[in-house]
Scaffold this motif. Sequence first.
Motif, PDB file in Angstrom:
ATOM      1  N   ARG A 123      33.003  55.238 -34.462  1.00 24.47           N
ATOM      2  CA  ARG A 123      33.418  55.335 -35.869  1.00 24.47           C
ATOM      3  C   ARG A 123      34.910  55.632 -35.966  1.00 24.47           C
ATOM      4  O   ARG A 123      35.581  55.151 -36.873  1.00 24.47           O
ATOM      5  CB  ARG A 123      32.626  56.435 -36.578  1.00 24.47           C
ATOM      6  CG  ARG A 123      31.155  56.135 -36.688  1.00 24.47           C
ATOM      7  CD  ARG A 123      30.396  57.337 -37.188  1.00 24.47           C
ATOM      8  NE  ARG A 123      28.975  57.123 -37.088  1.00 24.47           N
ATOM      9  CZ  ARG A 123      28.140  57.203 -38.101  1.00 24.47           C
ATOM     10  NH1 ARG A 123      28.572  57.497 -39.296  1.00 24.47           N
ATOM     11  NH2 ARG A 123      26.861  56.980 -37.912  1.00 24.47           N
ATOM     12  N   GLU A 124      35.414  56.417 -35.038  1.00 23.70           N
ATOM     13  CA  GLU A 124      36.832  56.779 -35.059  1.00 23.70           C
ATOM     14  C   GLU A 124      37.719  55.729 -34.397  1.00 23.70           C
ATOM     15  O   GLU A 124      38.928  55.731 -34.585  1.00 23.70           O
ATOM     16  CB  GLU A 124      37.008  58.134 -34.380  1.00 23.70           C
ATOM     17  CG  GLU A 124      36.339  59.244 -35.167  1.00 23.70           C
ATOM     18  CD  GLU A 124      36.323  60.572 -34.446  1.00 23.70           C
ATOM     19  OE1 GLU A 124      36.793  60.645 -33.280  1.00 23.70           O
ATOM     20  OE2 GLU A 124      35.835  61.548 -35.035  1.00 23.70           O
ATOM     21  N   ARG A 125      37.122  54.830 -33.667  1.00 25.49           N
ATOM     22  CA  ARG A 125      37.865  53.807 -32.928  1.00 25.49           C
ATOM     23  C   ARG A 125      38.387  52.696 -33.837  1.00 25.49           C
ATOM     24  O   ARG A 125      39.412  52.091 -33.557  1.00 25.49           O
ATOM     25  CB  ARG A 125      36.945  53.228 -31.855  1.00 25.49           C
ATOM     26  CG  ARG A 125      37.575  52.217 -30.999  1.00 25.49           C
ATOM     27  CD  ARG A 125      36.618  51.817 -29.904  1.00 25.49           C
ATOM     28  NE  ARG A 125      37.177  50.704 -29.199  1.00 25.49           N
ATOM     29  CZ  ARG A 125      36.485  49.730 -28.660  1.00 25.49           C
ATOM     30  NH1 ARG A 125      35.176  49.756 -28.728  1.00 25.49           N
ATOM     31  NH2 ARG A 125      37.071  48.759 -28.047  1.00 25.49           N
ATOM     32  N   HIS A 126      37.678  52.414 -34.914  1.00 25.64           N
ATOM     33  CA  HIS A 126      38.019  51.315 -35.806  1.00 25.64           C
ATOM     34  C   HIS A 126      38.353  51.852 -37.198  1.00 25.64           C
ATOM     35  O   HIS A 126      37.657  52.725 -37.703  1.00 25.64           O
ATOM     36  CB  HIS A 126      36.844  50.337 -35.935  1.00 25.64           C
ATOM     37  CG  HIS A 126      36.372  49.787 -34.630  1.00 25.64           C
ATOM     38  ND1 HIS A 126      37.054  48.815 -33.947  1.00 25.64           N
ATOM     39  CD2 HIS A 126      35.292  50.079 -33.877  1.00 25.64           C
ATOM     40  CE1 HIS A 126      36.413  48.524 -32.832  1.00 25.64           C
ATOM     41  NE2 HIS A 126      35.340  49.280 -32.760  1.00 25.64           N
ATOM     42  N   ALA A 127      39.396  51.287 -37.805  1.00 22.52           N
ATOM     43  CA  ALA A 127      39.769  51.707 -39.159  1.00 22.52           C
ATOM     44  C   ALA A 127      38.631  51.417 -40.141  1.00 22.52           C
ATOM     45  O   ALA A 127      38.356  52.217 -41.032  1.00 22.52           O
ATOM     46  CB  ALA A 127      41.045  51.001 -39.596  1.00 22.52           C
ATOM     47  N   ASP A 128      37.977  50.278 -39.974  1.00 24.27           N
ATOM     48  CA  ASP A 128      36.844  49.919 -40.826  1.00 24.27           C
ATOM     49  C   ASP A 128      35.614  49.740 -39.937  1.00 24.27           C
ATOM     50  O   ASP A 128      35.115  48.634 -39.741  1.00 24.27           O
ATOM     51  CB  ASP A 128      37.165  48.642 -41.608  1.00 24.27           C
ATOM     52  CG  ASP A 128      36.121  48.321 -42.660  1.00 24.27           C
ATOM     53  OD1 ASP A 128      35.139  49.096 -42.801  1.00 24.27           O
ATOM     54  OD2 ASP A 128      36.266  47.296 -43.345  1.00 24.27           O
ATOM     55  N   TRP A 129      35.125  50.848 -39.385  1.00 25.32           N
ATOM     56  CA  TRP A 129      34.033  50.792 -38.432  1.00 25.32           C
ATOM     57  C   TRP A 129      32.775  50.170 -39.019  1.00 25.32           C
ATOM     58  O   TRP A 129      32.035  49.502 -38.320  1.00 25.32           O
ATOM     59  CB  TRP A 129      33.726  52.164 -37.842  1.00 25.32           C
ATOM     60  CG  TRP A 129      33.018  53.097 -38.767  1.00 25.32           C
ATOM     61  CD1 TRP A 129      33.584  53.978 -39.634  1.00 25.32           C
ATOM     62  CD2 TRP A 129      31.605  53.234 -38.924  1.00 25.32           C
ATOM     63  NE1 TRP A 129      32.606  54.649 -40.326  1.00 25.32           N
ATOM     64  CE2 TRP A 129      31.386  54.222 -39.912  1.00 25.32           C
ATOM     65  CE3 TRP A 129      30.506  52.618 -38.345  1.00 25.32           C
ATOM     66  CZ2 TRP A 129      30.113  54.600 -40.318  1.00 25.32           C
ATOM     67  CZ3 TRP A 129      29.227  52.999 -38.744  1.00 25.32           C
ATOM     68  CH2 TRP A 129      29.043  53.986 -39.718  1.00 25.32           C
ATOM     69  N   ARG A 131      32.517  47.683 -41.177  1.00 20.99           N
ATOM     70  CA  ARG A 131      32.641  46.227 -41.130  1.00 20.99           C
ATOM     71  C   ARG A 131      32.384  45.719 -39.717  1.00 20.99           C
ATOM     72  O   ARG A 131      31.649  44.755 -39.506  1.00 20.99           O
ATOM     73  CB  ARG A 131      34.033  45.785 -41.593  1.00 20.99           C
ATOM     74  CG  ARG A 131      34.213  44.262 -41.598  1.00 20.99           C
ATOM     75  CD  ARG A 131      35.648  43.845 -41.903  1.00 20.99           C
ATOM     76  NE  ARG A 131      36.622  44.429 -40.998  1.00 20.99           N
ATOM     77  CZ  ARG A 131      36.841  44.012 -39.745  1.00 20.99           C
ATOM     78  NH1 ARG A 131      36.156  43.028 -39.240  1.00 20.99           N
ATOM     79  NH2 ARG A 131      37.763  44.602 -39.006  1.00 20.99           N
TER      80      ARG A 131
END
Length: 160
Positions: A123-129, A131
């Motif tokens: 969840r923290e790895r992607h800005a829009d996790w 999507r």
Amino acid sequence: MRYKVAPPARSLSFLGDARAAIPLVPDDEADCCRAIQRATDVTDRETAREYLTFLRALDLVDESDRGYHRTRTELDQSALAVAFRENVFAASELLDALDDCGGPLTETEAFERVRDAVPRWERERHADWERVWRTRLDHLLGWAEAFGLAARTDDGYERR
């Protein structure tokens, strides 16, 4: 080990073509990705790498210290279904959600039932996790259908 990669769903014949492109004698990742690109309609290396990893998750390809090589495992739908459920991250959670729902699930409903399985670091790895994981879940639903584990209906996906 469960693999997180879930490329766009394709047919079993596509998997067979991609698998056949991988040599029996280990070769490096770059050469194997080029082989997948030459044998299929995959045009970019990154997508070919995803399919290579997915083939590994399905036990159709293995990796040694010398590189990737094709296994002698048969391309059997039921064996692929088992490997998919056991080795692809979120596949078992998705199939359990389809088992427990009592009817078809839309892609959105399936995501809502599986979202808690997405690790915090993802969840923290992607800005829009959301999507990213909605797309991944759509791919998983397509593979579940390809492996005979789910069926798409007018109302969504249901367990077979």
